[in-house]
Design a protein around this motif. Structure first.
Motif, mmCIF file in Angstrom:
data_model
loop_
_atom_site.group_PDB
_atom_site.id
_atom_site.type_symbol
_atom_site.label_atom_id
_atom_site.label_comp_id
_atom_site.label_asym_id
_atom_site.label_seq_id
_atom_site.Cartn_x
_atom_site.Cartn_y
_atom_site.Cartn_z
ATOM 1 N N PRO A 56 0.796 -1.211 0.000
ATOM 2 C CA PRO A 56 0.000 0.000 0.000
ATOM 3 C C PRO A 56 0.839 1.278 0.000
ATOM 4 O O PRO A 56 0.474 2.250 -0.639
ATOM 5 C CB PRO A 56 -0.818 -0.107 1.279
ATOM 6 N N HIS A 57 1.973 1.297 0.710
ATOM 7 C CA HIS A 57 2.801 2.504 0.663
ATOM 8 C C HIS A 57 4.178 2.232 1.261
ATOM 9 O O HIS A 57 4.640 2.957 2.142
ATOM 10 C CB HIS A 57 2.116 3.673 1.378
ATOM 11 N N ASP A 58 4.826 1.180 0.786
ATOM 12 C CA ASP A 58 6.171 0.848 1.250
ATOM 13 C C ASP A 58 7.181 1.351 0.237
ATOM 14 O O ASP A 58 6.996 1.185 -0.978
ATOM 15 C CB ASP A 58 6.340 -0.674 1.397
ATOM 16 N N TYR A 59 8.255 1.933 0.722
ATOM 17 C CA TYR A 59 9.344 2.379 -0.147
ATOM 18 C C TYR A 59 10.353 1.244 -0.287
ATOM 19 O O TYR A 59 10.779 0.668 0.713
ATOM 20 C CB TYR A 59 10.039 3.613 0.430
ATOM 21 N N VAL A 60 10.725 0.944 -1.511
ATOM 22 C CA VAL A 60 11.647 -0.151 -1.783
ATOM 23 C C VAL A 60 12.784 0.376 -2.651
ATOM 24 O O VAL A 60 12.547 1.058 -3.654
ATOM 25 C CB VAL A 60 10.932 -1.311 -2.522
ATOM 26 N N LEU A 61 14.016 0.040 -2.270
ATOM 27 C CA LEU A 61 15.200 0.386 -3.065
ATOM 28 C C LEU A 61 15.747 -0.920 -3.635
ATOM 29 O O LEU A 61 16.258 -1.757 -2.894
ATOM 30 C CB LEU A 61 16.271 1.055 -2.189
ATOM 31 N N HIS A 62 15.600 -1.098 -4.952
ATOM 32 C CA HIS A 62 16.103 -2.286 -5.636
ATOM 33 C C HIS A 62 16.671 -1.892 -6.994
ATOM 34 O O HIS A 62 16.514 -0.765 -7.451
ATOM 35 C CB HIS A 62 14.991 -3.317 -5.832
ATOM 36 N N ARG A 63 17.275 -2.874 -7.638
ATOM 37 C CA ARG A 63 17.916 -2.677 -8.939
ATOM 38 C C ARG A 63 16.962 -3.059 -10.073
ATOM 39 O O ARG A 63 16.267 -4.076 -9.993
ATOM 40 C CB ARG A 63 19.175 -3.548 -9.005
ATOM 41 N N ILE A 64 16.961 -2.253 -11.124
ATOM 42 C CA ILE A 64 16.178 -2.580 -12.316
ATOM 43 C C ILE A 64 16.952 -3.639 -13.103
ATOM 44 O O ILE A 64 18.128 -3.456 -13.414
ATOM 45 C CB ILE A 64 15.961 -1.332 -13.198
ATOM 46 N N ILE A 65 16.273 -4.744 -13.402
ATOM 47 C CA ILE A 65 16.938 -5.792 -14.173
ATOM 48 C C ILE A 65 16.319 -5.956 -15.557
ATOM 49 O O ILE A 65 16.871 -6.650 -16.411
ATOM 50 C CB ILE A 65 16.937 -7.136 -13.423
ATOM 51 N N ARG A 66 15.182 -5.307 -15.769
ATOM 52 C CA ARG A 66 14.590 -5.294 -17.108
ATOM 53 C C ARG A 66 13.680 -4.081 -17.245
ATOM 54 O O ARG A 66 12.953 -3.738 -16.315
ATOM 55 C CB ARG A 66 13.793 -6.573 -17.369
ATOM 56 N N VAL A 67 13.755 -3.457 -18.411
ATOM 57 C CA VAL A 67 12.889 -2.330 -18.716
ATOM 58 C C VAL A 67 11.835 -2.828 -19.699
ATOM 59 O O VAL A 67 12.166 -3.348 -20.765
ATOM 60 C CB VAL A 67 13.695 -1.163 -19.338
ATOM 61 N N ASP A 68 10.576 -2.721 -19.304
ATOM 62 C CA ASP A 68 9.456 -3.121 -20.146
ATOM 63 C C ASP A 68 8.722 -1.882 -20.627
ATOM 64 O O ASP A 68 8.936 -0.783 -20.108
ATOM 65 C CB ASP A 68 8.472 -4.000 -19.358
ATOM 66 N N GLU A 69 7.819 -2.084 -21.556
ATOM 67 C CA GLU A 69 6.995 -0.975 -22.016
ATOM 68 C C GLU A 69 6.102 -0.523 -20.859
ATOM 69 O O GLU A 69 5.287 -1.288 -20.359
ATOM 70 C CB GLU A 69 6.133 -1.426 -23.196
ATOM 71 N N GLY A 70 6.317 0.673 -20.379
ATOM 72 C CA GLY A 70 5.507 1.224 -19.302
ATOM 73 C C GLY A 70 5.904 0.820 -17.898
ATOM 74 O O GLY A 70 5.256 1.202 -16.936
ATOM 75 N N GLY A 71 6.975 0.034 -17.754
ATOM 76 C CA GLY A 71 7.334 -0.376 -16.409
ATOM 77 C C GLY A 71 8.671 -1.074 -16.334
ATOM 78 O O GLY A 71 9.463 -1.048 -17.279
ATOM 79 N N TYR A 72 8.889 -1.726 -15.197
ATOM 80 C CA TYR A 72 10.191 -2.308 -14.907
ATOM 81 C C TYR A 72 10.046 -3.631 -14.163
ATOM 82 O O TYR A 72 9.021 -3.896 -13.528
ATOM 83 C CB TYR A 72 11.006 -1.362 -14.014
ATOM 84 N N VAL A 73 11.127 -4.405 -14.190
ATOM 85 C CA VAL A 73 11.272 -5.573 -13.329
ATOM 86 C C VAL A 73 12.434 -5.245 -12.395
ATOM 87 O O VAL A 73 13.503 -4.827 -12.851
ATOM 88 C CB VAL A 73 11.576 -6.855 -14.141
#
Length: 147
Positions: A56-73
């Protein structure tokens, strides 16, 4: 004041991370992360480390491992499971540097760039090793009668 509110009036933030998901790069209580607000319309790239909001409102610091159309993994450096479907609007900041053992390291540093790529490259090995360790512990518990 939360991170979003702070970044709405300041361009960057120096903050101590919480948790173990970004080990060995960032250790809670020792290291700092330096992030800047994600710019309107900005697309981040593979290997960027960013703060996103997990409902609901947690802040997460992680690494992007894939860039998708409109978002990320995303994947934490010390995590096994990838997080899919992180939308562009959930990402609020990107890391520009961090302080590790008292030394500031910029994300453009060649050593850091090597680390970020190598660490993800060996992800399948790290994941298999963790699972094997858990499996062995489970067997040992059964053999010794411990729970």
């Amino acid at each position: 004041m939360n991170i979003e509110q702070y970044l709405s009036t300041h361009d960057s933030l120096v903050y101590s991370n919480k948790g173990v998901s970004m080990l060995p790069m960032l250790r809670q209580g020792r290291d700092l992360m330096i992030v800047r607000r994600k710019r309107e319309g900005e697309r981040l790239k593979k290997y960027d480390v960013a703060i996103y909001i997990r409902p609901p409102h947690d802040y997460v610091l992680h690494r992007i491992i894939r860039v998708d159309e409109g978002g990320y993994v995303f994947l934490g450096d010390n995590c096994e499971n990838k997080e899919y479907g992180i939308r562009e609007e959930q990402v609020i900041a990107v890391m520009t540097a961090f302080v590790h053992k008292g030394k500031q390291i910029d994300v453009t540093d060649k050593g850091y760039i090597f680390y970020s790529r190598f660490w993800y490259l060996i992800y399948p090995i790290r994941r298999a090793a963790r699972r094997s360790k858990r499996f062995i512990k489970k067997i040992l518990r059964k053999l010794t009668g411990r729970k």
